[in-house]
Design a protein around this motif. Structure first.
Motif, PDB file in Angstrom:
ATOM      1  N   PHE A 217      15.280  81.492 -73.122  1.00  0.00           N
ATOM      2  CA  PHE A 217      14.713  82.473 -74.035  1.00  0.00           C
ATOM      3  C   PHE A 217      13.514  81.897 -74.801  1.00  0.00           C
ATOM      4  O   PHE A 217      12.535  82.595 -75.042  1.00  0.00           O
ATOM      5  N   ASP A 218      13.591  80.649 -75.213  1.00  0.00           N
ATOM      6  CA  ASP A 218      12.443  80.013 -75.873  1.00  0.00           C
ATOM      7  C   ASP A 218      11.271  79.863 -74.903  1.00  0.00           C
ATOM      8  O   ASP A 218      10.112  80.044 -75.271  1.00  0.00           O
ATOM      9  N   LEU A 219      11.594  79.544 -73.657  1.00  0.00           N
ATOM     10  CA  LEU A 219      10.552  79.366 -72.649  1.00  0.00           C
ATOM     11  C   LEU A 219       9.788  80.667 -72.409  1.00  0.00           C
ATOM     12  O   LEU A 219       8.553  80.665 -72.306  1.00  0.00           O
ATOM     13  N   THR A 220      10.503  81.788 -72.354  1.00  0.00           N
ATOM     14  CA  THR A 220       9.824  83.046 -72.066  1.00  0.00           C
ATOM     15  C   THR A 220       8.893  83.449 -73.202  1.00  0.00           C
ATOM     16  O   THR A 220       7.822  84.025 -72.975  1.00  0.00           O
ATOM     17  N   LYS A 221       9.261  83.125 -74.444  1.00  0.00           N
ATOM     18  CA  LYS A 221       8.361  83.401 -75.569  1.00  0.00           C
ATOM     19  C   LYS A 221       7.076  82.573 -75.456  1.00  0.00           C
ATOM     20  O   LYS A 221       5.971  83.079 -75.711  1.00  0.00           O
ATOM     21  N   GLN A 222       7.229  81.303 -75.074  1.00  0.00           N
ATOM     22  CA  GLN A 222       6.056  80.446 -74.905  1.00  0.00           C
ATOM     23  C   GLN A 222       5.114  81.000 -73.852  1.00  0.00           C
ATOM     24  O   GLN A 222       3.901  81.094 -74.064  1.00  0.00           O
ATOM     25  N   ILE A 223       5.662  81.345 -72.708  1.00  0.00           N
ATOM     26  CA  ILE A 223       4.835  81.827 -71.605  1.00  0.00           C
ATOM     27  C   ILE A 223       4.147  83.133 -71.989  1.00  0.00           C
ATOM     28  O   ILE A 223       2.959  83.330 -71.712  1.00  0.00           O
ATOM     29  N   PHE A 224       4.881  84.022 -72.637  1.00  0.00           N
ATOM     30  CA  PHE A 224       4.299  85.295 -73.079  1.00  0.00           C
ATOM     31  C   PHE A 224       3.098  85.032 -73.981  1.00  0.00           C
ATOM     32  O   PHE A 224       2.022  85.629 -73.809  1.00  0.00           O
ATOM     33  N   GLY A 225       3.266  84.143 -74.954  1.00  0.00           N
ATOM     34  CA  GLY A 225       2.191  83.852 -75.891  1.00  0.00           C
ATOM     35  C   GLY A 225       0.958  83.277 -75.217  1.00  0.00           C
ATOM     36  O   GLY A 225      -0.178  83.626 -75.551  1.00  0.00           O
ATOM     37  N   GLN A 226       1.182  82.385 -74.261  1.00  0.00           N
ATOM     38  CA  GLN A 226       0.063  81.768 -73.555  1.00  0.00           C
ATOM     39  C   GLN A 226      -0.719  82.794 -72.749  1.00  0.00           C
ATOM     40  O   GLN A 226      -1.946  82.713 -72.644  1.00  0.00           O
ATOM     41  N   VAL A 227      -0.005  83.777 -72.183  1.00  0.00           N
ATOM     42  CA  VAL A 227      -0.678  84.798 -71.373  1.00  0.00           C
ATOM     43  C   VAL A 227      -1.475  85.755 -72.253  1.00  0.00           C
ATOM     44  O   VAL A 227      -2.640  86.058 -71.968  1.00  0.00           O
ATOM     45  N   VAL A 228      -0.869  86.249 -73.330  1.00  0.00           N
ATOM     46  CA  VAL A 228      -1.571  87.250 -74.150  1.00  0.00           C
ATOM     47  C   VAL A 228      -2.745  86.650 -74.911  1.00  0.00           C
ATOM     48  O   VAL A 228      -3.683  87.366 -75.289  1.00  0.00           O
ATOM     49  N   GLU A 229      -2.711  85.328 -75.131  1.00  0.00           N
ATOM     50  CA  GLU A 229      -3.843  84.673 -75.791  1.00  0.00           C
ATOM     51  C   GLU A 229      -4.988  84.401 -74.827  1.00  0.00           C
ATOM     52  O   GLU A 229      -6.109  84.108 -75.250  1.00  0.00           O
ATOM     53  N   GLY A 230      -4.719  84.478 -73.521  1.00  0.00           N
ATOM     54  CA  GLY A 230      -5.752  84.219 -72.525  1.00  0.00           C
ATOM     55  C   GLY A 230      -6.722  85.383 -72.401  1.00  0.00           C
ATOM     56  O   GLY A 230      -6.466  86.503 -72.851  1.00  0.00           O
ATOM     57  N   GLU A 231      -7.837  85.114 -71.762  1.00  0.00           N
ATOM     58  CA  GLU A 231      -8.877  86.136 -71.601  1.00  0.00           C
ATOM     59  C   GLU A 231      -8.617  87.050 -70.416  1.00  0.00           C
ATOM     60  O   GLU A 231      -9.057  88.197 -70.403  1.00  0.00           O
ATOM     61  N   ASP A 232      -7.908  86.560 -69.403  1.00  0.00           N
ATOM     62  CA  ASP A 232      -7.741  87.324 -68.174  1.00  0.00           C
ATOM     63  C   ASP A 232      -6.667  88.406 -68.309  1.00  0.00           C
ATOM     64  O   ASP A 232      -5.636  88.212 -68.972  1.00  0.00           O
ATOM     65  N   THR A 233      -6.930  89.550 -67.711  1.00  0.00           N
ATOM     66  CA  THR A 233      -5.933  90.619 -67.571  1.00  0.00           C
ATOM     67  C   THR A 233      -5.776  90.862 -66.074  1.00  0.00           C
ATOM     68  O   THR A 233      -6.467  91.688 -65.480  1.00  0.00           O
ATOM     69  N   VAL A 234      -4.865  90.093 -65.465  1.00  0.00           N
ATOM     70  CA  VAL A 234      -4.813  90.026 -64.000  1.00  0.00           C
ATOM     71  C   VAL A 234      -4.086  91.201 -63.370  1.00  0.00           C
ATOM     72  O   VAL A 234      -4.279  91.500 -62.197  1.00  0.00           O
ATOM     73  N   ASP A 235      -3.222  91.872 -64.145  1.00  0.00           N
ATOM     74  CA  ASP A 235      -2.495  93.010 -63.584  1.00  0.00           C
ATOM     75  C   ASP A 235      -2.064  93.941 -64.697  1.00  0.00           C
ATOM     76  O   ASP A 235      -2.316  93.694 -65.882  1.00  0.00           O
ATOM     77  N   SER A 236      -1.397  95.032 -64.320  1.00  0.00           N
ATOM     78  CA  SER A 236      -1.006  96.060 -65.293  1.00  0.00           C
ATOM     79  C   SER A 236      -0.006  95.538 -66.312  1.00  0.00           C
ATOM     80  O   SER A 236       0.027  96.003 -67.461  1.00  0.00           O
ATOM     81  N   CYS A 237       0.816  94.575 -65.905  1.00  0.00           N
ATOM     82  CA  CYS A 237       1.805  94.032 -66.833  1.00  0.00           C
ATOM     83  C   CYS A 237       1.132  93.233 -67.947  1.00  0.00           C
ATOM     84  O   CYS A 237       1.482  93.370 -69.119  1.00  0.00           O
ATOM     85  N   VAL A 238       0.156  92.413 -67.603  1.00  0.00           N
ATOM     86  CA  VAL A 238      -0.552  91.621 -68.618  1.00  0.00           C
ATOM     87  C   VAL A 238      -1.248  92.546 -69.612  1.00  0.00           C
ATOM     88  O   VAL A 238      -1.244  92.298 -70.828  1.00  0.00           O
ATOM     89  N   ALA A 239      -1.840  93.640 -69.124  1.00  0.00           N
ATOM     90  CA  ALA A 239      -2.492  94.592 -70.021  1.00  0.00           C
ATOM     91  C   ALA A 239      -1.487  95.156 -71.027  1.00  0.00           C
ATOM     92  O   ALA A 239      -1.789  95.276 -72.229  1.00  0.00           O
ATOM     93  N   TYR A 240      -0.281  95.474 -70.553  1.00  0.00           N
ATOM     94  CA  TYR A 240       0.736  96.024 -71.446  1.00  0.00           C
ATOM     95  C   TYR A 240       1.283  94.951 -72.388  1.00  0.00           C
ATOM     96  O   TYR A 240       1.586  95.240 -73.550  1.00  0.00           O
ATOM     97  N   MET A 241       1.388  93.712 -71.899  1.00  0.00           N
ATOM     98  CA  MET A 241       1.831  92.612 -72.751  1.00  0.00           C
ATOM     99  C   MET A 241       0.895  92.452 -73.951  1.00  0.00           C
ATOM    100  O   MET A 241       1.338  92.209 -75.077  1.00  0.00           O
ATOM    101  N   LYS A 242      -0.396  92.590 -73.716  1.00  0.00           N
ATOM    102  CA  LYS A 242      -1.368  92.434 -74.803  1.00  0.00           C
ATOM    103  C   LYS A 242      -1.254  93.577 -75.805  1.00  0.00           C
ATOM    104  O   LYS A 242      -1.519  93.396 -76.995  1.00  0.00           O
TER     105      LYS A 242
END
Length: 496
Positions: A217-242
């Motif tokens: 559970f801690d790992l998934t929070k880390q990964i989520f944060g790293q993705v939403v802080e990034g510039e790339d929106t590689v797919d529909s899921c990343v767009a919704y995560m942001k």
């Protein structure tokens, strides 16, 4: 096997944290453990055994035959084998055996203990489940669970179920599902979840398996944060995560953690379709898609523990949902919707037992269904989308690169949206019927998106299950040990 690393180079040291599990030293270790297993099983095959199968093997050994074994899966914290007679590999009784050791091969530090008590608990829960259902129980008959003297290892020996020895996951990969299996599975899991606690199976049963998942559970929070802080929106899921943002996602995972610590009933806890065995697909000359009986065997009980209602039901549905989306990415409309109907049918049968035999009301079933949405989401989003566990076995090889991106985005987005209903306080006052409609609507929406995209991007015709063609089984050892291995590296390695 101790790795040789340059201690002055932290990157090299971390990159070589564990030995190569395919090295010659490990292969030698594997052969040694196989012989330990064969000798131990043979020692129990005699006229004093309580089991007909062991007495039969004993007679064959007296006549000069020999036991042998071949590795089925595992290789990091345990090895799993098929044990059989050399002279009669198909006719005589065979066994499934697991030898569990108190360390992980990826970790060179042998002082780090891997608790083999869960192997003993796996034997106990299988035995209880067999007693609940009798000879028709959808579980292999458990024979032995014994310690290997002076090693800290345990050996579990159960029936080799020749009537059902193919993973149900293959049918969803093929897009042809034996619906006879669905009510059998639903009724069996409902009966397990409704069974009352007692002195042997209390709310703390097998509780030692719980910490590994909580660390995820801690790992998934880390990964989520790293993705939403990034510039790339590689797919529909990343767009919704942001759109959701870190704070909301962290609260969702906190809700998942809180529910995970709930001890309402006994759960199998790992009911995904790779742990459900069915009859092999018949040869083409039989002109039938499935075996004669629709047989089912539920295996891999080592993660069983007390948990929340709805957990087992949600985990069952994650692989079917993932496969429905993948088939939609090929433009296979009928197959995608048929698999979705499997999920609907499963819940209908599961809930029927709770209501008719357990006396549960709509409020209870609504809460259980919301929970099932959360556990389905946990596997779809965290395990498959974020960590890439099990999803590598989805039949995506023949998709175009564009459709692979679309399919992965839909997989993650489906998980995130289910998470919102389970733990994001989204429409908390829905009735059971309304909640089930939301579940179906989320999946149908992504199926529709993929079907439309598939008409724009050409993919090669999808092949049948590669796992079946290779005779390969996917094991939990592969999955959980990969998770554990990832926990042994630091966050900047995860980010890379």
């Amino acid at each position: 096997v101790e790795p040789t690393v340059d201690a002055s180079n932290p990157k090299e040291e971390k990159s070589k944290q564990g030995p190569n599990v395919y090295s010659e030293e490990v292969n030698q270790d594997k052969e040694l453990k196989k012989q330990i297993l064969i000798d131990l099983v043979a020692s129990h095959c005699n006229e004093t055994s309580e089991f007909d199968e062991f007495r039969s093997i004993g007679e064959a050994l007296k006549s000069g035959d020999k036991l042998t074994a071949k590795v089925i899966s595992g290789g990091v914290t345990n090895y799993s084998y098929k044990v059989f007679l050399e002279g009669d590999p198909d006719g005589a009784p065979s066994f499934f055996a697991k030898i569990a050791f108190p360390y992980a091969l990826w970790n060179p530090d042998r002082s780090v203990h891997y608790d083999v008590a869960r192997t003993s608990n796996e034997f106990k829960i299988m035995k209880r489940f067999k007693e609940m259902f009798g000879e028709d129980a959808p579980v292999a008959k458990p024979y032995l669970c014994v310690d290997v003297e002076d090693t800290g290892m345990k050996i579990l020996v159960v029936e080799w179920t020749s009537n059902a020895d193919e993973q149900w996951a293959n049918q969803f990969i093929d897009g042809e599902v034996d619906h006879r299996v669905i009510p059998k599975l639903a009724k069996a899991l409902a009966a397990l979840n409704l069974a009352p606690f007692d002195d042997e199976f209390d709310p703390m049963f097998n509780d030692n398996v719980r910490p590994c998942m909580r660390r995820m559970f801690d790992l998934t929070k880390q990964i989520f944060g790293q993705v939403v802080e990034g510039e790339d929106t590689v797919d529909s899921c990343v767009a919704y995560m942001k759109e959701i943002g870190q704070d909301k996602y962290s609260k969702i995972i906190d809700g998942l953690d809180e529910l995970y610590m709930t001890r309402e009933c006994i759960n199998h806890s790992d009911t995904q379709c790779f742990n459900l065995l069915v009859e092999k697909k018949p040869s083409i000359d039989k002109l039938q898609a499935f075996g004669d009986n629709g047989d089912l065997v539920i295996c891999d009980w080592e993660m069983s523990m007390a948990g929340p209602h709805g957990r087992d039901a949600g985990i069952v549905q994650c692989w079917p949902v993932a496969c429905a989306l993948t088939h939609a990415a090929y433009g296979r409309t009928v197959v995608a919707y048929d698999i979705l109907e499997c999920c609907v049918e499963f819940w209908d049968e599961y809930a029927k037992v709770f209501v008719e035999q357990g006396g549960k009301d709509e409020a209870f079933m609504t809460k259980a269904f919301r929970s099932s949405m959360g556990w389905n989401a946990k596997y779809l989003y965290v395990a498959m989308y974020q960590l890439g566990l099990i999803s590598e076995n989805l039949p995506t090889d023949d998709l175009s690169e564009e459709m692979k991106i679309c399919a992965k985005g839909s997989l993650g987005l489906t998980g995130i949206r289910l998470f919102e209903y389970a733990f994001g306080n989204k429409e908390p006052d829905l009735s059971l019927e309304e909640l089930r409609a939301r579940f179906r609507g989320i999946i149908e929406c992504e199926i529709g998106v993929l079907l439309e995209s598939a008409s724009n991007y050409k993919s090669r015709p999808r092949r049948a299950s590669v796992l079946r063609a290779m005779g390969r089984r996917v094991s939990d050892a592969m999955v959980f040990d990969e998770v554990a291995r990832r926990f042994s590296v630091e966050s900047d390695d995860i980010r890379e």
